[in-house]
Every structure is written in structure tokens, then in C-alpha cells.
Design a protein around this motif. Sequence first.
Motif, short mmCIF file in Angstrom:
data_model
loop_
_atom_site.label_atom_id
_atom_site.label_comp_id
_atom_site.label_asym_id
_atom_site.label_seq_id
_atom_site.Cartn_x
_atom_site.Cartn_y
_atom_site.Cartn_z
N LEU A 426 0.92 -1.14 0.06
CA LEU A 426 0.01 0.01 0.02
C LEU A 426 0.88 1.02 -0.12
O LEU A 426 2.00 1.07 0.26
CB LEU A 426 -0.79 -0.14 1.24
N LEU A 495 -9.07 -3.94 8.90
CA LEU A 495 -7.62 -3.70 8.77
C LEU A 495 -6.87 -3.53 10.13
O LEU A 495 -5.73 -4.03 10.23
CB LEU A 495 -7.57 -2.15 8.23
N ARG A 525 -2.74 0.91 -13.46
CA ARG A 525 -3.00 2.24 -12.71
C ARG A 525 -2.09 3.26 -13.48
O ARG A 525 -2.75 4.07 -13.57
CB ARG A 525 -2.52 2.32 -11.32
N ARG A 566 -11.72 5.59 -6.19
CA ARG A 566 -11.08 4.69 -5.99
C ARG A 566 -10.33 4.52 -4.69
O ARG A 566 -9.05 4.37 -4.55
CB ARG A 566 -10.06 4.33 -7.25
N ARG A 568 -11.53 2.08 -2.13
CA ARG A 568 -11.94 1.00 -1.37
C ARG A 568 -11.21 -0.18 -1.53
O ARG A 568 -10.97 -1.49 -0.67
CB ARG A 568 -13.44 0.41 -1.69
N TYR A 569 -10.40 -0.22 -2.39
CA TYR A 569 -9.59 -1.38 -3.01
C TYR A 569 -8.21 -0.84 -3.39
O TYR A 569 -8.03 0.25 -4.01
CB TYR A 569 -10.12 -2.16 -4.18
N PRO A 571 -4.75 -2.01 -5.74
CA PRO A 571 -4.42 -2.46 -6.94
C PRO A 571 -3.37 -3.66 -6.57
O PRO A 571 -2.42 -3.72 -5.58
CB PRO A 571 -3.58 -1.42 -7.73
N GLN A 618 7.56 5.33 -11.57
CA GLN A 618 6.64 5.50 -10.44
C GLN A 618 7.31 4.97 -9.38
O GLN A 618 7.53 3.66 -9.24
CB GLN A 618 5.37 5.02 -10.72
N TRP A 620 7.63 6.08 -5.03
CA TRP A 620 7.17 6.78 -3.97
C TRP A 620 7.34 6.33 -2.45
O TRP A 620 7.98 5.22 -2.18
CB TRP A 620 5.69 7.15 -4.09
N ILE A 631 1.43 9.48 0.51
CA ILE A 631 2.06 8.86 -0.60
C ILE A 631 2.86 9.92 -1.42
O ILE A 631 2.13 10.95 -2.01
CB ILE A 631 1.12 8.06 -1.50
N PRO A 633 5.15 10.71 -4.32
CA PRO A 633 5.79 10.13 -5.55
C PRO A 633 7.18 10.98 -5.53
O PRO A 633 6.98 11.98 -5.35
CB PRO A 633 5.04 10.38 -6.66
N LYS A 652 4.78 15.10 -9.50
CA LYS A 652 3.68 14.46 -8.83
C LYS A 652 3.57 15.13 -7.44
O LYS A 652 4.25 15.17 -6.81
CB LYS A 652 3.46 13.07 -8.88
N THR A 655 -0.47 12.33 -2.47
CA THR A 655 -1.71 11.67 -2.36
C THR A 655 -1.74 11.28 -1.07
O THR A 655 -0.87 10.62 -0.47
CB THR A 655 -2.02 10.64 -3.36
N ILE A 657 -4.23 9.16 1.71
CA ILE A 657 -5.41 8.32 1.98
C ILE A 657 -5.83 8.65 3.43
O ILE A 657 -5.04 8.37 4.38
CB ILE A 657 -4.91 6.76 1.98
C1 LIG Z 1 -6.35 -0.87 2.68
C2 LIG Z 1 -6.66 -0.66 1.36
C3 LIG Z 1 -7.95 -1.32 0.61
C4 LIG Z 1 -6.61 0.85 1.04
C5 LIG Z 1 -6.77 1.41 -0.54
C6 LIG Z 1 -5.17 1.86 -1.01
C7 LIG Z 1 -5.47 2.50 -2.21
C8 LIG Z 1 -6.51 3.52 -2.20
C9 LIG Z 1 -4.02 2.90 -2.46
C10 LIG Z 1 -3.17 1.76 -2.39
C11 LIG Z 1 -1.94 2.46 -3.52
C12 LIG Z 1 -2.30 3.87 -3.84
C13 LIG Z 1 -1.71 4.54 -5.03
C14 LIG Z 1 -0.09 4.60 -5.00
C15 LIG Z 1 0.47 5.48 -5.92
C16 LIG Z 1 -0.10 6.26 -6.74
C17 LIG Z 1 0.76 7.14 -7.59
C18 LIG Z 1 0.42 8.52 -7.22
O1 LIG Z 1 0.99 9.50 -8.24
C19 LIG Z 1 -0.95 8.76 -7.37
C20 LIG Z 1 -1.71 8.13 -6.33
C21 LIG Z 1 -1.36 6.49 -6.49
C22 LIG Z 1 -2.13 6.08 -7.73
C23 LIG Z 1 -1.97 5.74 -5.32
C24 LIG Z 1 -3.72 5.90 -5.18
C25 LIG Z 1 -4.41 5.21 -3.95
C26 LIG Z 1 -3.80 3.96 -3.96
C27 LIG Z 1 -4.47 3.03 -5.00
#
Ligand SMILES: CC(C)CCC[C@@H](C)[C@H]1CC[C@H]2[C@@H]3CC=C4C[C@@H](O)CC[C@]4(C)[C@H]3CC[C@]12C
Length: 860
Positions: A426, A495, A525, A566, A568-569, A571, A618, A620, A631, A633, A652, A655, A657
Motif C-alpha cells: 500500500l 484492517l 493504474r 477508487r 476501497r480497494y 491494486p 513511478q 514513492w 504517498i 511520488p 507529482k 496523495t 489516504i
Molecule cells: C487498505 C486498502 C484497501 C486501502 C486502499 C489503498 C489505495 C487507495 C491506494 C494503494 C496504493 C495507492 C496508489 C499508489 C501510488 C499512486 C501514485 C500517485 O502518483 C497517485 C496516487 C496513487 C495511484 C495511489 C492511489 C491510492 C492507492 C491506490
Amino acid sequence: MDYHGSTVDHVQSQASGVEKVSSGWHKPTHSRSSSTASSRHSRLNIKDWEVMDDFPADLNLTGENMQDANTPGICEEKITDLFFQQFSKGKMHGALDVSLAVMSVNKKARRIDLDAGGILYHMKAKTPDLYHTWVTKLSAHRTYKKNEAAHVHNGFLQALSHGSHLSHKNSPMQDMGTSYVGEPLPCVNPAINGKVSAWLQTQEPDICAQELTRCQMELNELQRLVQKLHSLESGQVVNNGDLQRIISMQNLLLDKPKKKTGKILGHSRTLSRVEALGMLSSSHLNSSSHLGTSVPSIPDYVSTQATPPAPTSSESKKLHQDICSMSLKVHASLCTAHETLAQERQRLLEAWSSRELHQTTSAQINNLCSLAELDVKSRHTKIHKLSVSTDSSEESFRTVLQRKVCHCLPRTYSSSAEYFDACDELMCASSSEMSDESGLSDGSSNSEPDEAYAMASRKYRASLSKAPPKLNTIKNTGRRAILPAVCPDNSHVGLMTILYNNIGKDLSRVSMPAALNEPVCLLQRLCEELEYSDLLDTANHTDDPYQRMVYIAAFAISGYATAQYRNRYKPFNPVLGETFECIREDRGFHYISEQVSHHPPISACHAESDNFNFWQDQRWKNKFWGKSLEIMPTGMVNVTLKKYGEHYEWNKVVTCIHNVLSQQRYLEHYGEVIIRNLKSSVCTCKITFVKSRYWGSDGSKNEVQGQVLDETGNVVHRFGGFWHEGIFCDTLPNPQCIWKPNPQPKNYMLYYGFSRFAIEMNELTPDLKPLLPPTDTRLRPDQRLLEEGKIEETDKKKDEVEENQREWRKIIAKRGEEHIPRFFRKTLDAAGREVWLYNGTYWKIRENPGFVNVKNLELW
Ligand SMILES: CC(C)CCC[C@@H](C)[C@H]1CC[C@H]2[C@@H]3CC=C4C[C@@H](O)CC[C@]4(C)[C@H]3CC[C@]12C
């Protein structure tokens, strides 16, 4: 309050104009930030940070003191009953519930961080005194609120046992403050009601408290007697504080494990508390109370300090007897208290492990937990501690064999060298740290007053709403318009429990159940950032360099739009050597990406069309603040426009969460993007992703504003809007909306929140299959299973893929070799940064001789 000393001083005075900055503290720069700025500051030692598990041992304040925590000289912030509030110009600009925030402190740097999920405050005291005052007062307040919460919690249970609904008018919950107002309280199932009620009836809730009070009174009496005896016999006055310290040391030492090895065994938290206090107190005692190096037991102490060679008087004889009988009483009371506590603990354990009660009440218990947040806090402390380590060792490979969500007691996994699907990372960062600063928290170089931003924002919003909406016409691309299966419900996946079960691991080393994954990987992604590649096509057909820059900027912003749906899940984390190609004839580009490094994880990509080239790698870093995960980058995005031979490059933003561990998770982007044209200095562009203003309404969320500047720094174009709604440019000859996100497909919430573009990415058609290298993500079996909705099989397969990868990496390591990516090569860019560039082979091999005719990696 101050984030970073002088930078912020400067920013503050500019940003807030007439802002009165107090002698001690500065207002937090919450609303503007710069991801680039963070690198300007030297990183402080992680070890200097401490997550407050209140309450500092040496402080002796009660929460009541906090009702008036308006410490003089501490700017305009104050702590009221529940909230930390920020004032500016007499207006309350923000508030957070101090008692529910994760509080971390850095004494050396005089920094205090409060993470309340949605809001992060980073504060710096100007003097150690002010630091101390604030930590003291904040901690006292938190302790007070926690006790209050525990009280309410008790009331809640009692109410449950009487079958009354808590949202009743006079419920204690009403006193909990506005954070709970309007939140429906858990509805109680009668069956559970009965159980809880029966349980509660078998225990006398106050018995323990009564025992402890009695103990305390007896101890006081004992202390008085010892003092008296001491002064009678030796003429010395026993220092009251010394004895108190001895007694409290004794209490703490009760916690200490029997085995005294150098290594910490058993419950680490208890131990660290004991050890920390032990260190403090014993050194203190050594110097202040002549007690030597070891801390004696109470009887030892009493005998060494109080027993004279022979009783000298009848009075002292009497005292001796009194002391003995009082000691016996204390002993008896302590035994009873201990027993009561043990029983209560046992009952709790039983209640918790009873499946029925557990399953049916888990939602309610969750609620209670989040209300009281007492337990959660201690877990946070641990998790926070976990997250500070960096993830660079081979040992971070991790397979969680038992992936079922388990609410049972903490379990440890024995596998030592494991592969994990990093949020498997994550959390997939190249390093994860508890940070001293963040993009968000950084002083920003933004110099405009908030009001100007707010006004511009309203204007852009109004203009955007007037712009015609994008029609939800599904163009027939010949591709699928729906995923084969709906997404799994993962709201039950605790979690916190997963992380708690992985104590001792960096967050990035914690593997998650497949129900938390979405059926795309990070390589895909990355490809999603090309969803609005038509903006690059437009740029390549715009002769005016300033207008061209506006389109490049809109493209840079558009890549973030997908984040809206996006959260809730997560990648899949690609395995080393995994690739993903995407040919979009309709959009005129073809894209290739490869996972080129595992530690740190780096995904490299390259796309080409008649109009542009696009590439980035990419990587980070993570910063976990207790409730939010930032996050950051580190790679740059590159675009060349074919017609003009120009090369644009930009960074970039951060981001974040927010509320990463809960269902209220949401993503926010903030910081500053600088777009440079490396071939010409005719113009640059600055885009600010505005951090949501905590005093603002939802209307200020996801705001973006930007300017195109000429060589001399004059503003040529202004644009703005929202990264999830669109961008409007009012300085174009024909002011217009330059980008709007595509409407979401029908029922998108049932399909991971995917856009149409995302739905299409993982499609595997029979004509495509033989052309793909076996490393292509579309052929990854666990991801395919997830897409088909076979969650259990996904979990199993995922373990296999990871195991396979681990074996392969072991073999390479044994041979002393290093994996060399197939389609990208590492080099340095003009600024000396390490970058991964496409080596030009993928499309050639694909065409001739074709991947079936060459040696490929077997990844799964
Ligand atoms: C516990 C879980 C279900 C939580 C969900 C985590 C998700 C939302 C997280 C995990 C990895 C994350 C990605 C990791 C890296 C990047 C590159 C950055 O330049 C833009 C955001 C982005 C694309 C993040 C978006 C959010 C992301 C997809």
C-alpha cells in the motif's frame, strides 16, 4: 504554530497578511502545500518521535485543567472541551477532536503532530517551555477525555444491559460532543442484549474501583506510618516523593516479566512503558534517594529504611506492629484487586472469543471501539511504530498463509522470508517512514491569501457548472463495457485487526486478503493516467505555446481524476518482470510498462502516439501519521510533443489516504506541480492542488488552481477547478472548460469504482492472447480469478504467485546475479536523477519474431 521554522514564518506572514503570529507559535499551514518543498528540509531522526500513549509519567494534571487551556503567548489556538481550534483574525478556522487524534511528539525538534484522520496538524513550539506546556496540556486533556469516554463506554454497556437505546435523549453519549451528534448509535439485537445483560449482571462494575481506592487509602496510611517511624528513629525525614516513587516503581515492576533477559520478551507495550519509566525513575532515584542501583521492594525498603537495630521505645514498637498489620492489609487488598481484574479480563476474553456474540456484535463493538478509541489508540501506537522502519530488506517478502479475516487474538506468523503483495505494499512504497515533514505540512511557496483562492475557486466552480456536461454516450470501442463479476464487499475486513496481527512489521510488509484488491495492478493504474490523452493531442495541435501549456497542465491534472472513486480497494502489486501493454487504436497510442525493481518497487512505463511520447517511472515514499497515509511520488512525468519537438517534465503531488484504516477512507491530492518545457524557457506552469481547507465546506474539496507564466514570471493564463470535476480557463481568447472527466459507467460502485477505461484494461480477447508475452498482467492468474469474483481461489493463487517469485529471487540472489529488466534501461537524466527509459525492444519483438518465439520469464 510553525511547521518548519523560518520557511513557515515567511509563508505565514505572506499568506495570512495581518495574521498576528504569537510569540510562541504559528498557525499551521494547512491549506497550501508543496510536495517539492518537503525535500528542502533536512529529515529529523525518526527515533526522536514518540507516539503519545498519554499520559506522560511526570505530569500530574487533571483534565479539568484543560477546560482553560488558553496558554498565554500561544497564538490563537486553544483547546476547548473537545476540540483543538484554530483562530485567525478572531474567526474560528478549524477544529479537531484532540482526544481522538493520534498525537506524536518530537521533543528535540519541539514538534507536535495531531492526526485526526481528515485533518493533520503539524506544530512546532518556539521554545522548550512552550513545547512542554503544550504537550502537558494536550496530554492532560486527552487523558481527561479518555476517562470520560471510558465512562460513557461503561454507561453504554449498562444501557445495553437494560435494553435501552443509547440515542435516548439523556444518554451519556449526548455529552460526548459534536463529533457524535447525528450519528446513529448501534441498534441492539435482543439476543445480544440478553447476553450482555447477563454478563453485566454477574459482575459488580465498581468492585474493582472500590478495591483500588481501599488500596490507595491503606498505602497512604502505610506511608504515614513509615514516615513517622523513620523520623522517630533516625531523625531523618523520609522524602515523601521518594516513597511515592518507590511505590509506583513497585506497581510498575509487577508488570515486568519474570525472565530478565537483555531482550524484551512478552508484551512489548507493557515492557516499553516499564522500561521507559524504569530508566527514568531508577536513574532519578539513584541520584536522589541513595538507594543504590537496584530498586528495592516495598518490604526491603521498609526494612532498610525503617527498621532500627533495636526498638528504642514502646512507641516505635507500636509503630512496627502497626506497619506490619497495615502491610498485611495492603497485601490483602492488592490480592483482591488483582483477582477482580483477572476475572474481569477472563470475562472479556470469553465474551470476545464467543463466536456468536462476536459475529453478531462485531459491528457494534467496532462502533464502541471507534468511540472510545482507547484500545485503538494503543494499536495505533504500535502501528505507528511499525511504520517508521524502512522497507529495504529482502526479509520483507511475506506470505500470509492465513488470509481469512480473523478476529481472534493476535497471532504471529512464523514464515520469515516471505513475499508479499505489498499493501501488500500500500503501502507499496520504496520506503515508509514516520516523517518529520510532509508535502502537506510543509511550508508552501504559495503566496496568495486564502480569500483570493476561495474567490477564484467559486468562480471556476460556477463556470464549470455552466459548461455543458459530458454526455454518457458509450462509444462502441469494441471492448467490454462491464466486468465479469461485481466487487466483493470488504467492509468486514478489519484492517486494524490485520495490522494488529502483524505487530512488529512495517506497514508495507503486511499482506492483505484478496477481498481488498481490485483486479488491476499498478502497471495498469499507471496506464489510467492516459485516459485523457486527447488533451495531449490537442496540445500538439495548438500553436500558441502558452495555450499549449494549458492543455499539458489539464492533462497532468486529469490523471488524478480516477482517485475520486477508487479508495476501497488496492491494486495488485506487480511482481518483478511483470509487464502490461495497452494498444488503443481509438486513442492513437500504444503503451508498455514493466516492473523494473522490487526493492524499492519501481514501475516504468512508456507510451507513444503520432502526437506525443509519454513516460515515467513511478516510485514513492510513504508517511504514516496514525490515521492517514501520505504517498509522496518521487519520479517525474515526461511528455514530448512531436510537432514542436518540445519536452515537458513535471513532478507529482502528494496523495493522502485519509482514514486509511476505516471505511471512511478517502483520497486527497495536494502540493504543487511545476511543469517545465526543457526545450524552451518561453513558459512554465505552476499548478496548486489545494489541500482542503478545514474550515471550508465540501465545496473546497479537490480544488486545483494554476497559472502559465512567461519567461519574466508574468501570468499569461489562469485556470482552475477541481481534479474530480473539471478545469476551466478564463484567460483563453474563448474562455472555456478545457477538461471534464468522463461520466462513470452505470453501477460503477458495484464494479470497484472503475471508469470505462479501467474496465477495458484487463480484458483478454482470444486474438490478443497469443500476441502477449507470458509476463503480461492479463495472464496473471490470481488477478484474473479476482476479476471473475472467485475470491477464495484468488487468495490461494496469490500465495502461489508470491511463493514462486520468492523462489526465483532466491535463486538469482544465490547466483549473485541481479535481475535485468527486459524493456527498460536505467540511466541518468539531465538533472542527474536516476530514470528508467524504454529501450525500444518490446514492440519490435512483438512484431517479429513474436513473444512465442523468444525466451520469456515464467512468473506464475
Ligand atoms: C487498505 C486498502 C484497501 C486501502 C486502499 C489503498 C489505495 C487507495 C491506494 C494503494 C496504493 C495507492 C496508489 C499508489 C501510488 C499512486 C501514485 C500517485 O502518483 C497517485 C496516487 C496513487 C495511484 C495511489 C492511489 C491510492 C492507492 C491506490
